[in-house]
Design an enzyme around this catalytic site. Structure first.
Site, PDB file in Angstrom:
ATOM      1  N   GLU A   1       0.843  -1.198   0.000  1.00 37.47           N
ATOM      2  CA  GLU A   1       0.000   0.000   0.000  1.00 37.47           C
ATOM      3  C   GLU A   1       0.880   1.251   0.000  1.00 37.47           C
ATOM      4  O   GLU A   1       1.872   1.331   0.719  1.00 37.47           O
ATOM      5  CB  GLU A   1      -0.893  -0.019   1.237  1.00 37.47           C
ATOM      6  CG  GLU A   1      -1.840   1.155   1.377  1.00 37.47           C
ATOM      7  CD  GLU A   1      -2.758   1.026   2.595  1.00 37.47           C
ATOM      8  OE1 GLU A   1      -3.628   1.899   2.764  1.00 37.47           O
ATOM      9  OE2 GLU A   1      -2.599   0.051   3.365  1.00 37.47           O
TER      10      GLU A   1
ATOM     11  N   LYS B   1      -9.328   2.396  -2.579  1.00 37.94           N
ATOM     12  CA  LYS B   1      -9.666   1.817  -1.286  1.00 37.94           C
ATOM     13  C   LYS B   1     -11.037   2.284  -0.821  1.00 37.94           C
ATOM     14  O   LYS B   1     -11.305   3.487  -0.747  1.00 37.94           O
ATOM     15  CB  LYS B   1      -8.596   2.207  -0.260  1.00 37.94           C
ATOM     16  CG  LYS B   1      -8.684   1.481   1.071  1.00 37.94           C
ATOM     17  CD  LYS B   1      -7.471   1.832   1.943  1.00 37.94           C
ATOM     18  CE  LYS B   1      -7.431   1.020   3.222  1.00 37.94           C
ATOM     19  NZ  LYS B   1      -6.217   1.308   4.023  1.00 37.94           N
TER      20      LYS B   1
ATOM     21  N   CYS C   1      -5.562  -3.375   2.070  1.00 41.55           N
ATOM     22  CA  CYS C   1      -5.436  -3.420   3.525  1.00 41.55           C
ATOM     23  C   CYS C   1      -6.768  -3.612   4.262  1.00 41.55           C
ATOM     24  O   CYS C   1      -7.324  -4.692   4.256  1.00 41.55           O
ATOM     25  CB  CYS C   1      -4.707  -2.157   4.006  1.00 41.55           C
ATOM     26  SG  CYS C   1      -4.022  -2.274   5.685  1.00 41.55           S
TER      27      CYS C   1
END
Length: 262
Positions: free
Chosen positions: A41, A110, A144
């Site tokens: 990330e 995300k 994540c």
């Protein structure tokens, strides 16, 4: 598909240096016969860089994407990497997949932002399932915190994702996610999950490493330690097919009972 996970925080604040790190890793990965390299990330810029996130953010087709495409082409690899994406005045925490031919295959924003730090610097994405076809597998992207929501990963399973690539910035004291949750996600959704983490201290965050590629049997094919590391594992389509035939989770679902979830 021979897959390499680049567990590294690179050089926070320097896109140029991080591209050098990526290029060097790509050379090692190609020499080892892998065809997919995944980086963590926000790898291109660093994660805990405060207002530099907005300053260094680039469009999905910006100069850094061109540089990654050049690395991918020279080494004959597909590369997945995290970066801050600028779209007008909006900044997303994104991950992009670029093929060995230098083609942008997929770009994911995300959807679940973690903590005040991310909510202060990013806008959440709105598309939960982003996929591309690669080497006979359907590859999905996630970042994540997204993988910690079972609905998110199940959506990928139902959409046919075979290998879920998850660039991450997993920090202490949440290492149980890497150690326990990722193999369970792979098992319950009958897919491979490649979870590639940052490592070491960065600002207020202590990244725990422990990158892994877990298979549909819930077993980690590769597991990194707590330092900078490049690890390799295979995502085997034949094993995936056999596992899905033997495991009834997806077939035995009763969606009519789950309406209250949404």
């Amino acid at each position: 598909m021979r897959t390499a996970l680049l567990q590294s925080s690179g050089r926070p604040g320097s896109v140029a240096e991080n591209l050098k790190v990526l290029d060097a890793a790509a050379g090692r990965v190609a020499a080892a016969g892998a065809t997919l390299l995944a980086a963590p990330e926000m790898f291109l810029t660093g994660y805990a860089i405060g207002d530099d996130i907005a300053r260094l953010a680039e469009p999905a087709d910006g100069e850094s994407a061109d540089a990654v495409a050049d690395i991918a082409g020279r080494h004959g690899l597909t590369i997945a990497y995290g970066y801050p994406e600028r779209d007008g005045e909006t900044v997303f925490n994104s991950a992009q997949l670029i093929s060995a031919e230098g083609i942008r295959l997929a770009n994911y924003r995300k959807t679940h932002l973690f903590g005040c730090f991310e909510r202060d610097h990013f806008t959440p994405g709105e598309q939960p399932v982003v996929q591309a076809e690669l080497g006979g597998l359907t590859v999905g992207l996630m970042i994540c915190y997204d993988v910690e929501f079972p609905e998110n990963v199940r959506a990928h399973a139902l959409a046919g994702t075979d290998l879920l690539v998850v660039p991450t910035a997993q920090m202490h004291p949440f290492q149980f996610v890497a150690e326990s949750m990722i193999p369970v996600r792979a098992f319950e959704n009958q897919m491979y999950v490649a979870y590639v983490n940052r490592v070491g201290q960065e600002g207020e965050f202590d990244f725990v490493g422990l990158s892994a590629l877990a298979g549909p049997d819930g077993v980690a094919r590769a597991r990194a330690g707590r330092g900078e590391e490049l690890v390799f594992a295979d995502a085997d389509p034949a094993f995936l097919t056999a596992s899905r035939e033997a495991n009834p989770y997806l077939k035995d679902r009763r969606p009519g009972l789950y309406g209250s979830l949404v």
